[in-house]
Design a protein around this motif. Structure first.
Motif: not given
Length: 228
Positions: A32-51
């Protein structure tokens, strides 16, 4: 394929790999912390999370048991030690607005990871894993029940019938083992373990601000659109 986090694209894609396990409370908080950090960026869709799959205890029994029993067997100590550790992480989770029940079960997670591998192939690995883990820690989901996993799969856009087929077979087992082996080669001693763009590694559940700094290292600073 990897799940996309929505937002306005402003640059090349950055892949974030997350080695994690279902019942790890720090994985739950760190995610959740990682997702929040990504969401704080205006370029959030640059980041692809792979489990990526990493069983903390590959020898765990397949029959579900209480987390207290599993904790004491793995770490020793008493019920008091268990409750002290649980209350500590529960308080942290609650401070961050996350549900966290102490009434959870523990069992072998290999089969779940096999389904995660299938979900990864459909571009929904992070969404599926996150939904299962959130339901698990909230106390509303038994992730060791095939019907429960199939239901979550359908809720995120996967084929529930396909999930049931996987759970009655040995599909994706090699991928689960390969993920764990690769993680060990990269130095994973515990989870969560986050690798950003194959350039920066972050062991443990970092603070939102720390994840933000790491995102900046691999993707550049957030541009202030108000600047002239």
């Amino acid at each position: 394929m990897a799940e996309q986090v929505t937002g306005p694209a402003t640059g090349p894609q950055v892949v974030i790999e997350v080695w994690s396990d279902l019942g790890c409370p720090w994985c739950y908080v760190g995610k959740h912390r990682l997702r929040e950090a990504i969401g704080q960026r205006p370029d959030a869709d640059r980041f692809a999370i792979r489990m990526r799959s990493f069983e903390l205890n590959p020898a765990a029994p397949h029959e579900p048991e209480t987390i207290e029993k599993a904790f004491i067997r793995a770490h020793g100590g008493t019920a008091e030690h268990f409750l002290r550790a649980e209350h500590q992480i529960q308080a942290i989770a609650h401070e961050e607005g996350l549900a966290f029940t102490l009434d959870r079960l523990s069992a072998n997670t290999f089969d779940l990871h096999r389904v995660v591998q299938y979900a990864n192939g459909q571009g929904l690995g992070f969404e599926f894993f996150s939904s299962v883990q959130d339901g698990f820690f909230a106390g509303g989901l038994n992730p060791y029940e095939p019907d429960a996993l199939a239901g979550v799969a359908e809720s995120v856009g996967l084929d529930g019938r396909r999930v049931r087929e996987i759970l009655t077979s040995n599909e994706y087992a090699d991928r689960v083992r390969a993920d764990r082996h690769e993680g060990l080669e990269l130095g994973v001693a515990g989870v969560p373990f986050v690798v950003l763009d194959r350039r920066v590694a972050a062991p443990g559940a970092q603070k939102v601000a720390v994840y933000g700094q790491l995102l900046e290292r691999v993707a550049g600073p957030i541009r202030d659109e108000r600047a002239s």
